[in-house]
Design a protein around this motif. Structure first.
Motif, PDB file in Angstrom:
ATOM      1  N   ASP A 137       0.826  -1.205   0.000  1.00 35.04           N
ATOM      2  CA  ASP A 137       0.000   0.000   0.000  1.00 35.04           C
ATOM      3  C   ASP A 137       0.862   1.257   0.000  1.00 35.04           C
ATOM      4  O   ASP A 137       0.539   2.254  -0.665  1.00 35.04           O
ATOM      5  N   ILE A 138       1.966   1.198   0.734  1.00 30.40           N
ATOM      6  CA  ILE A 138       2.894   2.344   0.749  1.00 30.40           C
ATOM      7  C   ILE A 138       3.494   2.539  -0.632  1.00 30.40           C
ATOM      8  O   ILE A 138       3.591   3.685  -1.128  1.00 30.40           O
ATOM      9  N   ALA A 139       3.892   1.459  -1.275  1.00 27.74           N
ATOM     10  CA  ALA A 139       4.485   1.565  -2.609  1.00 27.74           C
ATOM     11  C   ALA A 139       3.487   2.131  -3.610  1.00 27.74           C
ATOM     12  O   ALA A 139       3.840   2.973  -4.458  1.00 27.74           O
ATOM     13  N   ILE A 140       2.225   1.710  -3.525  1.00 35.95           N
ATOM     14  CA  ILE A 140       1.198   2.219  -4.448  1.00 35.95           C
ATOM     15  C   ILE A 140       0.968   3.711  -4.222  1.00 35.95           C
ATOM     16  O   ILE A 140       0.807   4.486  -5.183  1.00 35.95           O
ATOM     17  N   ALA A 141       0.932   4.115  -2.949  1.00 33.55           N
ATOM     18  CA  ALA A 141       0.728   5.541  -2.649  1.00 33.55           C
ATOM     19  C   ALA A 141       1.872   6.379  -3.205  1.00 33.55           C
ATOM     20  O   ALA A 141       1.652   7.467  -3.765  1.00 33.55           O
ATOM     21  N   VAL A 142       3.109   5.900  -3.076  1.00 25.41           N
ATOM     22  CA  VAL A 142       4.267   6.639  -3.610  1.00 25.41           C
ATOM     23  C   VAL A 142       4.180   6.723  -5.129  1.00 25.41           C
ATOM     24  O   VAL A 142       4.419   7.791  -5.726  1.00 25.41           O
ATOM     25  N   LYS A 143       3.849   5.619  -5.778  1.00 27.37           N
ATOM     26  CA  LYS A 143       3.768   5.614  -7.239  1.00 27.37           C
ATOM     27  C   LYS A 143       2.685   6.570  -7.743  1.00 27.37           C
ATOM     28  O   LYS A 143       2.890   7.323  -8.719  1.00 27.37           O
TER      29      LYS A 143
END
Length: 328
Positions: A137-143
């Motif tokens: 979820d953190i990676a998706i938010a950053v992307k």
């Protein structure tokens, strides 16, 4: 002759100037050409020409997918400091080479700033365990955040990955201790269950062994009693009474026992007393005890019966009739 020698340096200089107008661009690369400091054109891979002195190559843009690793330190919701390594894979959009070259001075710093902003906004909303479980979820938010910001500058964010989560050293040690304690607890439960199963199985085996042993002893004694009964019957048939037969059987068993003891080489068993007369005396004492006990029982029975017969029941005379005693 002197004029010819003068033209040689001119030709050499002209050759190098002409040669400087030829350049190549490598595959997956774009070159920015400027004329007098103003943007002129974008050249793709291959052999190209430019006007010497007037045109120059201002820079080259890499069109390959690149990766930038960003290390971010932040705090979780349960006040644990943690370091996250975010890997950002990005690429310059071929149609937006102009924007990528002229709009951003340092794209790496720009991407790093956005990564810091997003991570420090998302992680403080989660507990430490949730950070490990929801790293995607953190990676998706950053992307998502990077795509919205960097698309205007000619950069496409291909993928963002949370490649490492490193809590504080003390927290990591505490987590390892908790994990070790939990595993030891599970191991102790399994060991206790295994021990319980062993004890139950052993108890059942012992109970079955005792039952079979008791059954064997009962069968053995039953057969011994049956054999003794048959032996007494045989002796009675040849004119030997029951007492003599019993004495003969005791003497025979006595000698059989002595023989079995003598066959053992390393035995330390001593039979006391060890004479046949002692066995006969023991049998006589037992018979005498039984006879005396029977006599005492019969005597007590007779005395109780005598006491019962000696008791007579007396009837109470009715009171005299007073009317008969009155004289007129």
């Amino acid at each position: 002759m002197g004029g010819f020698l003068f033209l040689i340096p001119v030709f050499i200089i002209g050759f190098f100037i002409l040669l400087s107008g030829i350049f190549t661009v490598r595959q997956q690369t774009s070159a920015i050409v400027e004329r007098f400091g103003k943007f002129l054109s974008i050249r793709s891979s291959g052999l190209h020409f430019k006007i010497p002195v007037f045109d120059r190559i201002a820079g080259r843009i890499n069109l390959k997918i690149q990766q930038l690793d960003v290390l971010v330190e932040t705090k979780t919701k349960d006040d644990v400091f943690v370091r996250l390594k975010i890997s950002v894979q990005f690429q310059v959009i071929k149609e937006k080479v102009y924007d990528a070259f002229y709009k951003l001075e340092n794209p790496h710093d720009q991407i790093t700033s956005y990564v810091f902003d997003v991570v420090r906004a998302e992680v403080p909303k989660m507990k430490l365990d949730d950070v490990f479980e929801r790293k995607d979820d953190i990676a998706i938010a950053v992307k998502t955040e990077l795509n919205e910001a960097m698309i205007n500058y000619g950069y496409d964010i291909i993928k963002t990955l949370v490649t490492d989560i490193d809590p504080d050293v003390q927290v990591k040690a505490a987590m390892n201790r908790i994990n070790a304690a939990e595993r030891e607890k599970v191991a102790a439960e399994y060991e206790a269950e295994a021990e319980r199963i062993k004890i139950v199985a052993k108890a059942r085996a012992e109970a079955e062994s005792k039952r079979l042993q008791g059954q064997g002893i009962a069968d053995q004694r039953r057969e011994i009693a049956r054999g003794l009964e048959e032996s007494v019957d045989v002796l009675n048939n040849v004119g030997i009474n029951s007492q003599e037969a019993s004495a003969l059987i005791v003497v025979t068993q006595h000698y059989d026992t002595l023989q079995s003891i003598g066959e053992e080489t390393n035995t330390n068993l001593i039979l006391l007393p060890n004479s046949p007369q002692a066995g006969s005396n023991m049998l006589n004492d037992m018979i005498a005890s039984f006879v005396a006990s029977n006599q005492i029982g019969e005597q007590m029975k007779k005395e109780n019966e005598a006491k019962g017969i000696g008791k007579t029941k007396t009837k109470r005379r009715p009171p005299p009739n007073r009317e008969d005693d009155v004289a007129y």
